[in-house]
Design a protein around this motif. Structure first.
Motif: not given
Length: 156
Positions: A36-59
């Protein structure tokens, strides 16, 4: 299905997927608070796309910008693509790769690169179906553990 940029407020939910990915590949996993800590402070230039399905993050697709590439153009490197077991085979993985391709073009990137395990024919078939070309002349190297410390001159 919705694909969108990751919001750091969703770090707890995404950490669950990271834990599932590590379990899927049977590799060690940091604690959830560390993820969680790492996700809240991603290094510059790093990004994440999320896929939401059925109301939850699924990918998710975790990626970073790379430069230089052919013609000294910028590109994206897909580091991790993961869809949870309950949502596999429903188009989320393809949707994430498609969204990443669209993002690459919108931002002026000339390519998207990634690596894949040679021993996973299902994964290779999935990536082949995207229209991506296998780069047979390229070989992936990894410097880690004792070899990394040795080369850095920090032997224990």
């Amino acid at each position: 299905m919705t694909i969108r940029p990751f919001d750091p407020a969703e770090a707890e939910q995404l950490a669950r997927l990271f834990e599932a990915m590590q379990a899927h590949y049977r590799v060690p996993c940091p604690t959830r608070p560390a993820i969680v800590a790492d996700l809240r402070r991603l290094p510059p230039g790093n990004r994440i796309l999320v896929a939401e399905a059925d109301g939850v993050l699924a990918g998710f697709a975790a990626f970073a910008e790379i430069w230089p590439g052919p013609g000294l153009r910028k590109g994206l490197f897909l580091k991790e693509l993961y869809v949870d077991d309950a949502h596999r085979g429903k188009g989320l993985g393809r949707g994430l790769v498609k969204a990443l391709a669209a993002l690459a073009l919108a931002e002026g990137h000339s390519r998207v690169d990634w690596t894949a395990d040679r021993s996973n024919p299902g994964l290779l078939a999935f990536y082949d179906a995207t229209g991506a070309r296998r780069e047979a002349e390229k070989l992936c190297y990894r410097l880690t553990g004792e070899a990394l410390a040795h080369l850095a001159g920090r032997e224990s």
